[in-house]
Design a protein around this motif. Structure first.
Motif, PDB file in Angstrom:
ATOM      1  N   LEU A  71      41.504  33.617  43.815  1.00 28.51           N
ATOM      2  CA  LEU A  71      40.453  34.267  43.032  1.00 28.51           C
ATOM      3  C   LEU A  71      40.634  35.787  43.088  1.00 28.51           C
ATOM      4  O   LEU A  71      40.718  36.381  44.150  1.00 28.51           O
ATOM      5  CB  LEU A  71      39.076  33.878  43.553  1.00 28.51           C
ATOM      6  CG  LEU A  71      37.880  34.290  42.704  1.00 28.51           C
ATOM      7  CD1 LEU A  71      37.987  33.699  41.299  1.00 28.51           C
ATOM      8  CD2 LEU A  71      36.585  33.842  43.345  1.00 28.51           C
ATOM      9  N   GLY A  72      40.753  36.422  41.922  1.00 29.78           N
ATOM     10  CA  GLY A  72      40.942  37.860  41.827  1.00 29.78           C
ATOM     11  C   GLY A  72      42.396  38.296  41.880  1.00 29.78           C
ATOM     12  O   GLY A  72      42.699  39.470  41.684  1.00 29.78           O
ATOM     13  N   VAL A  89      51.999  33.887  41.395  1.00 31.17           N
ATOM     14  CA  VAL A  89      51.226  34.874  42.156  1.00 31.17           C
ATOM     15  C   VAL A  89      51.970  35.052  43.469  1.00 31.17           C
ATOM     16  O   VAL A  89      52.086  34.102  44.250  1.00 31.17           O
ATOM     17  CB  VAL A  89      49.783  34.396  42.396  1.00 31.17           C
ATOM     18  CG1 VAL A  89      49.036  35.381  43.267  1.00 31.17           C
ATOM     19  CG2 VAL A  89      49.059  34.166  41.086  1.00 31.17           C
ATOM     20  N   ASP A  90      52.513  36.235  43.686  1.00 33.65           N
ATOM     21  CA  ASP A  90      53.306  36.539  44.886  1.00 33.65           C
ATOM     22  C   ASP A  90      54.429  35.521  45.077  1.00 33.65           C
ATOM     23  O   ASP A  90      54.675  35.027  46.188  1.00 33.65           O
ATOM     24  CB  ASP A  90      52.421  36.595  46.130  1.00 33.65           C
ATOM     25  CG  ASP A  90      51.405  37.715  46.071  1.00 33.65           C
ATOM     26  OD1 ASP A  90      51.720  38.761  45.451  1.00 33.65           O
ATOM     27  OD2 ASP A  90      50.302  37.548  46.622  1.00 33.65           O
ATOM     28  N   VAL A 112      40.182  34.526  37.259  1.00 35.19           N
ATOM     29  CA  VAL A 112      38.762  34.862  37.177  1.00 35.19           C
ATOM     30  C   VAL A 112      37.840  33.766  37.699  1.00 35.19           C
ATOM     31  O   VAL A 112      36.676  34.031  37.989  1.00 35.19           O
ATOM     32  CB  VAL A 112      38.365  35.230  35.718  1.00 35.19           C
ATOM     33  CG1 VAL A 112      39.053  36.508  35.295  1.00 35.19           C
ATOM     34  CG2 VAL A 112      38.662  34.099  34.754  1.00 35.19           C
ATOM     35  N   ASN A 113      38.359  32.530  37.830  1.00 37.61           N
ATOM     36  CA  ASN A 113      37.509  31.446  38.309  1.00 37.61           C
ATOM     37  C   ASN A 113      38.386  30.341  38.882  1.00 37.61           C
ATOM     38  O   ASN A 113      39.449  30.031  38.344  1.00 37.61           O
ATOM     39  CB  ASN A 113      36.645  30.897  37.174  1.00 37.61           C
ATOM     40  CG  ASN A 113      35.588  29.914  37.663  1.00 37.61           C
ATOM     41  OD1 ASN A 113      35.359  29.779  38.856  1.00 37.61           O
ATOM     42  ND2 ASN A 113      34.959  29.230  36.724  1.00 37.61           N
ATOM     43  N   VAL A 121      42.300  31.854  34.092  1.00 36.72           N
ATOM     44  CA  VAL A 121      42.845  33.219  34.108  1.00 36.72           C
ATOM     45  C   VAL A 121      42.501  33.936  32.814  1.00 36.72           C
ATOM     46  O   VAL A 121      42.221  33.319  31.797  1.00 36.72           O
ATOM     47  CB  VAL A 121      44.379  33.225  34.316  1.00 36.72           C
ATOM     48  CG1 VAL A 121      44.757  32.646  35.660  1.00 36.72           C
ATOM     49  CG2 VAL A 121      45.097  32.506  33.189  1.00 36.72           C
ATOM     50  N   ARG A 122      42.545  35.281  32.884  1.00 36.00           N
ATOM     51  CA  ARG A 122      42.307  36.134  31.723  1.00 36.00           C
ATOM     52  C   ARG A 122      43.425  37.171  31.689  1.00 36.00           C
ATOM     53  O   ARG A 122      43.818  37.697  32.732  1.00 36.00           O
ATOM     54  CB  ARG A 122      40.950  36.822  31.862  1.00 36.00           C
ATOM     55  CG  ARG A 122      40.614  37.782  30.742  1.00 36.00           C
ATOM     56  CD  ARG A 122      39.281  38.507  30.991  1.00 36.00           C
ATOM     57  NE  ARG A 122      38.207  37.552  31.198  1.00 36.00           N
ATOM     58  CZ  ARG A 122      37.224  37.737  32.079  1.00 36.00           C
ATOM     59  NH1 ARG A 122      37.177  38.818  32.824  1.00 36.00           N
ATOM     60  NH2 ARG A 122      36.278  36.834  32.224  1.00 36.00           N
ATOM     61  N   GLN A 123      43.914  37.461  30.488  1.00 34.78           N
ATOM     62  CA  GLN A 123      44.969  38.464  30.352  1.00 34.78           C
ATOM     63  C   GLN A 123      44.415  39.821  30.767  1.00 34.78           C
ATOM     64  O   GLN A 123      43.299  40.195  30.401  1.00 34.78           O
ATOM     65  CB  GLN A 123      45.497  38.505  28.926  1.00 34.78           C
ATOM     66  CG  GLN A 123      46.717  39.386  28.764  1.00 34.78           C
ATOM     67  CD  GLN A 123      47.392  39.197  27.424  1.00 34.78           C
ATOM     68  OE1 GLN A 123      46.929  38.439  26.578  1.00 34.78           O
ATOM     69  NE2 GLN A 123      48.496  39.889  27.230  1.00 34.78           N
ATOM     70  N   THR A 124      45.202  40.560  31.543  1.00 30.77           N
ATOM     71  CA  THR A 124      44.751  41.881  32.002  1.00 30.77           C
ATOM     72  C   THR A 124      44.844  42.883  30.866  1.00 30.77           C
ATOM     73  O   THR A 124      45.522  42.658  29.865  1.00 30.77           O
ATOM     74  CB  THR A 124      45.607  42.382  33.196  1.00 30.77           C
ATOM     75  OG1 THR A 124      46.956  42.469  32.770  1.00 30.77           O
ATOM     76  CG2 THR A 124      45.491  41.451  34.373  1.00 30.77           C
TER      77      THR A 124
END
Length: 131
Positions: A71-72, A89-90, A112-113, A121-124
């Motif tokens: 998350l985040g 992610v990493d 985001v959730n 997820v949401r595009q940055t």
């Protein structure tokens, strides 16, 4: 139609009906007999088909891996998100669902959730990841 054809058709239908009814009754009797055999637990033949043990989390059984640690987190799309796809992610791959529009491979997204195994997820704002 002649009377023989009408009588023959009706006779054939009644024979078929009684045959099917007999097969159904026989099946019911076999089922009742098999399910009532023995009085001990797992003594009946049908009891072998029923799972009587529970898989507990404390014993190491889990149906969903906890993904709340993401998350985040910011990740990069490995595949197009249409709306589902894969990000990293990493360096760790993660199956996700995009919020809103499709996201192209290579774009940066933020988690985001997290709801069970569903990661949203949401595009940055930065859009595409340029390396």
């Amino acid at each position: 139609m002649s009377e023989i054809q009408i009588f023959g058709g009706a006779l054939m239908m009644s024979v078929t009906f009684y045959a099917l009814a007999g097969i159904a009754m026989l099946g019911i009797f076999v089922l009742v007999y098999l399910s009532s055999r023995g009085s001990k637990k797992n003594a009946g033949m049908l009891d072998e088909l029923v799972l009587d043990e529970r898989q507990q989390n404390r014993d190491g059984y889990t149906s969903v891996t906890d993904k709340s640690k993401f998350l985040g987190a910011v990740g990069v799309c490995v595949t197009d998100l249409r709306p589902a796809g894969t990000i990293t992610v990493d360096g760790e791959p993660l199956d996700v669902v995009a919020e809103g529009n499709f996201v192209k491979a290579g774009a940066s997204v933020i988690v985001v959730n997290v709801d069970g195994s569903r990661v949203l997820v949401r595009q940055t704002e930065g859009g595409l990841n340029h390396g």
